[in-house]
Scaffold this motif. Structure first.
Motif, PDB file in Angstrom:
ATOM      1  N   UNK A  49       0.807  -1.222   0.000  1.00  0.00           N
ATOM      2  CA  UNK A  49       0.000   0.000   0.000  1.00  0.00           C
ATOM      3  C   UNK A  49       0.838   1.269   0.000  1.00  0.00           C
ATOM      4  N   UNK A  50       0.223   2.350  -0.501  1.00  0.00           N
ATOM      5  CA  UNK A  50       0.772   3.690  -0.376  1.00  0.00           C
ATOM      6  C   UNK A  50      -0.292   4.563   0.269  1.00  0.00           C
ATOM      7  N   UNK A 109      -4.991   7.382   0.007  1.00  0.00           N
ATOM      8  CA  UNK A 109      -4.332   6.210  -0.573  1.00  0.00           C
ATOM      9  C   UNK A 109      -4.009   6.517  -2.029  1.00  0.00           C
ATOM     10  N   UNK A 110      -2.964   5.870  -2.564  1.00  0.00           N
ATOM     11  CA  UNK A 110      -2.505   6.134  -3.932  1.00  0.00           C
ATOM     12  C   UNK A 110      -2.448   4.841  -4.745  1.00  0.00           C
ATOM     13  N   UNK A 111      -2.502   5.017  -6.061  1.00  0.00           N
ATOM     14  CA  UNK A 111      -2.235   3.924  -6.990  1.00  0.00           C
ATOM     15  C   UNK A 111      -0.935   4.216  -7.734  1.00  0.00           C
ATOM     16  N   UNK A 238       0.788  -1.784  -8.802  1.00  0.00           N
ATOM     17  CA  UNK A 238      -0.649  -2.034  -8.814  1.00  0.00           C
ATOM     18  C   UNK A 238      -1.271  -1.653  -7.484  1.00  0.00           C
ATOM     19  N   UNK A 239      -2.559  -1.414  -7.526  1.00  0.00           N
ATOM     20  CA  UNK A 239      -3.342  -1.156  -6.321  1.00  0.00           C
ATOM     21  C   UNK A 239      -4.764  -0.843  -6.746  1.00  0.00           C
ATOM     22  N   UNK A 281      -6.634  -1.247  -0.662  1.00  0.00           N
ATOM     23  CA  UNK A 281      -7.040  -0.499   0.523  1.00  0.00           C
ATOM     24  C   UNK A 281      -8.487  -0.071   0.388  1.00  0.00           C
ATOM     25  N   UNK A 282      -9.268  -0.240   1.455  1.00  0.00           N
ATOM     26  CA  UNK A 282     -10.652   0.224   1.491  1.00  0.00           C
ATOM     27  C   UNK A 282     -10.852   1.099   2.722  1.00  0.00           C
TER      28      UNK A 282
END
Length: 342
Positions: A49-50, A109-111, A238-239, A281-282
């Motif tokens: 995650x970011x 959060x980032x992708x 990815x994310x 991430x949710x």
């Protein structure tokens, strides 16, 4: 939910959504701004995650509510976006009061969208990334919005991709039998696939409502090769990041449970999901407009609705996306298939 619904997260009363993007850089920002500070938590089930300012969302932490949530492109460079959203919200008098000042609370959060063909000199140390300014624009867009927004190649989903098709922003909403409204918004940038085999059928087909992503349903059978995992890119590329919102009044601990339950929708709509190469991430947020009943099954029903909404939103994000205008850019679902079943 209001009498007129749009199958968007904005069907949940008490919030607005805004987008901004840089077409040349092929990246963007999406914000959800709450009318009043909203109780929120999150669940991270991906391995890469970011995020920014997410520790405060854990149930044991002091802060009880946030002013906005940010989804952004740019990978770690995009984490500047939360600062831009904070600046814009501060101009509108929002934030946690500390003496004579206010501090907007804006987790993010980032992708990863750095290799999609866009011009990103800041990723090589030249100039500054645009995400702070984009976030300010997105907040202003949200505050001026009518509650309706387009899906696909926009905002945080502008540069998003999956293993075999262009990704993008998706959204969906529902109402539980108890009358609570639930909505999802997601930036689909998955390591895996949202379609079965080569498509056009979506893994999320059993949850589709009113042909919102074409009405193709499931294929007569699922070939074994469709079950073989396919992976896009490499570590950190990815994310899939999402926000679930409800008008049910929740505690932070209950919002945490809702975020965890909503991840079921990611697993229903993407194969694979929650991989070591994903940052899945949710966030889950409550605008608190309706009381939650004492039965534990009422919160469980919210979790089911949230998972279904997220699965539908993921499919809609892929279904509505358009390809980026760069040589070798990934094709969109609509480039390969007719929007209606043949």
């Amino acid at each position: 939910m209001a009498d007129e619904t749009h199958n968007l997260i904005t069907d949940v009363p008490g919030l607005c959504v805004g987008h901004a993007h840089d077409a040349g850089a092929a990246t963007g920002v999406t914000v959800v701004v709450f009318d009043e500070a909203a109780v929120a938590s999150l669940a991270i089930l991906g391995g890469g995650p970011g995020v920014r300012d997410t520790a405060l969302l854990e149930p044991e932490m002091t802060a009880q509510a946030v002013d906005a949530l940010v989804l952004s492109g740019g990978s770690a460079f995009g984490l500047d976006a939360a600062g831009g959203a904070m600046s814009a919200l501060a101009r509108h008098g929002r934030g946690y009061a500390v003496g004579s000042v206010r501090v907007p609370l804006v987790p993010q959060a980032v992708i990863f969208d750095l290799l999609n063909g866009g011009n990103k000199p800041w990723a090589s140390g030249v100039g500054a990334p645009p995400h702070r300014e984009l976030a300010e624009q997105a907040v202003e867009d949200a505050l001026a919005s009518s509650g309706v927004f387009v899906l696909g190649t926009i905002g945080a989903g502008y540069g998003a991709t999956t293993v075999n098709l262009k990704g993008g922003i998706g959204s969906a909403s529902a109402r539980t039998t108890e009358g609570h409204s639930v909505g999802a918004i997601v930036a689909v940038n998955a390591v895996g696939s949202g379609v079965i085999g080569g498509g056009p059928h979506f893994w999320a087909a059993p949850y589709e409502q009113n042909a919102e992503f074409g009405g193709f349903g499931l294929p007569p059978s699922i070939p074994p090769e469709a079950l073989v995992p396919r992976f896009k890119g490499g570590p950190g590329e990815n994310t899939t990041i999402a926000i679930i919102a409800t008008d049910a009044a929740l505690t932070k601990a209950q919002a945490k449970r809702l975020a965890l339950a909503a991840h079921d929708g990611m697993a229903r709509a993407l194969r694979p999901s929650h991989a070591l190469l994903d940052g899945d991430t949710v966030f889950a947020a409550s605008t608190g407009r309706r009381p939650l009943g004492p039965s534990p099954y009422e919160l469980s029903a919210l979790g089911v609705a949230a998972g279904d909404c997220l699965a539908r939103a993921i499919a809609r994000g892929i279904f509505e996306a358009t390809a980026l205008p760069f040589p070798g850019a990934q094709l969109a679902w609509r480039d390969r298939f007719s929007p209606t079943p043949r």
